[in-house]
Design a protein around this motif. Sequence first.
Motif, short mmCIF file in Angstrom:
data_model
loop_
_atom_site.label_atom_id
_atom_site.label_comp_id
_atom_site.label_asym_id
_atom_site.label_seq_id
_atom_site.Cartn_x
_atom_site.Cartn_y
_atom_site.Cartn_z
N PHE A 22 -8.62 14.86 12.75
CA PHE A 22 -9.21 15.58 11.62
C PHE A 22 -9.14 14.69 10.38
O PHE A 22 -8.33 13.77 10.30
CB PHE A 22 -8.52 16.92 11.38
N GLY A 23 -10.01 14.98 9.41
CA GLY A 23 -10.04 14.16 8.22
C GLY A 23 -11.06 14.66 7.21
O GLY A 23 -11.54 15.79 7.28
N VAL A 24 -11.40 13.78 6.27
CA VAL A 24 -12.36 14.10 5.21
C VAL A 24 -13.46 13.06 5.19
O VAL A 24 -13.29 11.94 5.70
CB VAL A 24 -11.68 14.16 3.83
N GLN A 120 -16.30 0.73 21.92
CA GLN A 120 -15.12 1.38 21.37
C GLN A 120 -15.29 1.83 19.91
O GLN A 120 -14.89 2.92 19.53
CB GLN A 120 -13.91 0.45 21.47
N LYS A 121 -15.92 1.01 19.07
CA LYS A 121 -15.98 1.30 17.64
C LYS A 121 -17.29 1.93 17.19
O LYS A 121 -17.44 2.27 16.02
CB LYS A 121 -15.74 0.02 16.84
N LEU A 122 -18.24 2.10 18.09
CA LEU A 122 -19.56 2.60 17.71
C LEU A 122 -19.89 3.86 18.49
O LEU A 122 -19.75 3.91 19.71
CB LEU A 122 -20.63 1.55 17.97
N ALA A 123 -20.35 4.89 17.76
CA ALA A 123 -20.74 6.15 18.40
C ALA A 123 -22.18 6.50 18.04
O ALA A 123 -22.62 6.28 16.89
CB ALA A 123 -19.82 7.28 17.95
N GLU A 169 -22.21 6.23 14.04
CA GLU A 169 -20.92 6.16 13.35
C GLU A 169 -20.20 4.88 13.77
O GLU A 169 -20.13 4.57 14.96
CB GLU A 169 -20.07 7.39 13.72
N PHE A 170 -19.69 4.15 12.78
CA PHE A 170 -19.00 2.89 13.06
C PHE A 170 -17.58 2.95 12.51
O PHE A 170 -17.37 3.28 11.34
CB PHE A 170 -19.74 1.71 12.43
N HIS A 171 -16.60 2.63 13.37
CA HIS A 171 -15.20 2.69 12.98
C HIS A 171 -14.77 1.33 12.44
O HIS A 171 -14.65 0.35 13.19
CB HIS A 171 -14.34 3.11 14.16
N ILE A 172 -14.53 1.28 11.13
CA ILE A 172 -14.11 0.05 10.46
C ILE A 172 -12.67 -0.28 10.82
O ILE A 172 -12.33 -1.43 11.14
CB ILE A 172 -14.28 0.19 8.94
N THR A 173 -11.80 0.73 10.78
CA THR A 173 -10.42 0.64 11.24
C THR A 173 -10.14 1.87 12.10
O THR A 173 -11.04 2.67 12.37
CB THR A 173 -9.43 0.59 10.06
N SER A 174 -8.89 2.05 12.50
CA SER A 174 -8.55 3.23 13.30
C SER A 174 -8.65 4.52 12.49
O SER A 174 -8.75 5.61 13.06
CB SER A 174 -7.13 3.08 13.86
N LYS A 175 -8.64 4.42 11.16
CA LYS A 175 -8.70 5.60 10.30
C LYS A 175 -9.98 5.68 9.46
O LYS A 175 -10.44 6.76 9.12
CB LYS A 175 -7.49 5.64 9.37
N LEU A 206 -18.75 7.61 4.02
CA LEU A 206 -17.50 7.12 4.58
C LEU A 206 -16.61 8.30 4.93
O LEU A 206 -16.70 9.37 4.31
CB LEU A 206 -16.76 6.23 3.58
N GLY A 207 -15.77 8.11 5.92
CA GLY A 207 -14.82 9.14 6.31
C GLY A 207 -13.44 8.54 6.55
O GLY A 207 -13.30 7.34 6.78
N TYR A 208 -12.44 9.41 6.46
CA TYR A 208 -11.05 8.96 6.68
C TYR A 208 -10.34 9.95 7.59
O TYR A 208 -10.36 11.16 7.35
CB TYR A 208 -10.30 8.85 5.36
#
Length: 211
Positions: A22-24, A120-123, A169-175, A206-208
Amino acid sequence: MKKICSLLLITTFSFAYSQIHFGVKGGYNLSDLKWKMNSGSNDVKFDSKSYFYIGGFIEFKITDKFSLQEEISYTELGGKLVSDVLEYNGEAWVKIANNEYDYRYPQIQNSILAKYYPIQKLAVIGGLNLGININPNIKTSYQYYFEGTDDGKLENVNIINVFPFVGTEFHITSKLFADARYHFGINNMHDNDYFKVKSNFLQIGLGYRFK
């Protein structure tokens, strides 16, 4: 009935044993507004409206490749239109000013979507967004409000708007992650016999993840 119960049990166990994140999130919102006239006259295209969006999400990671997500966010859709203000001088109608109409549809949006991770990092994402209008209104330079009242509140606006969407969606880091989505307006935002109002919009943000 047995098949339905089995499906419900499988879904329940899938969520129970899934990873939960979960996050913002927040970012930029660009919406287009278009009136399609029922009378056969020319359609009206508005200038695009820029705004922000902000909200929160919860993601259920079912497998390494697939997850489901629900979101709640706030944003504003709409568009702007400039028209001539005419005055009759006794002989002809003459332009005396420009009148700018700013249509605003503040919304609480509830999105349900599916994600597929080819790497892994791209959805790749797709889902359905339900927008709930909370105070549709119009701002203008003059005291004349088309489809509105003297206080600027828009009338005959449907409470719920439906927007299917697709995106990535692309994950820059794990968060930290970035995403982009395009929403397609499929229902009439106004309930009247003269025209249909639809809005498409783009979101980039962006999301966290807290977890």
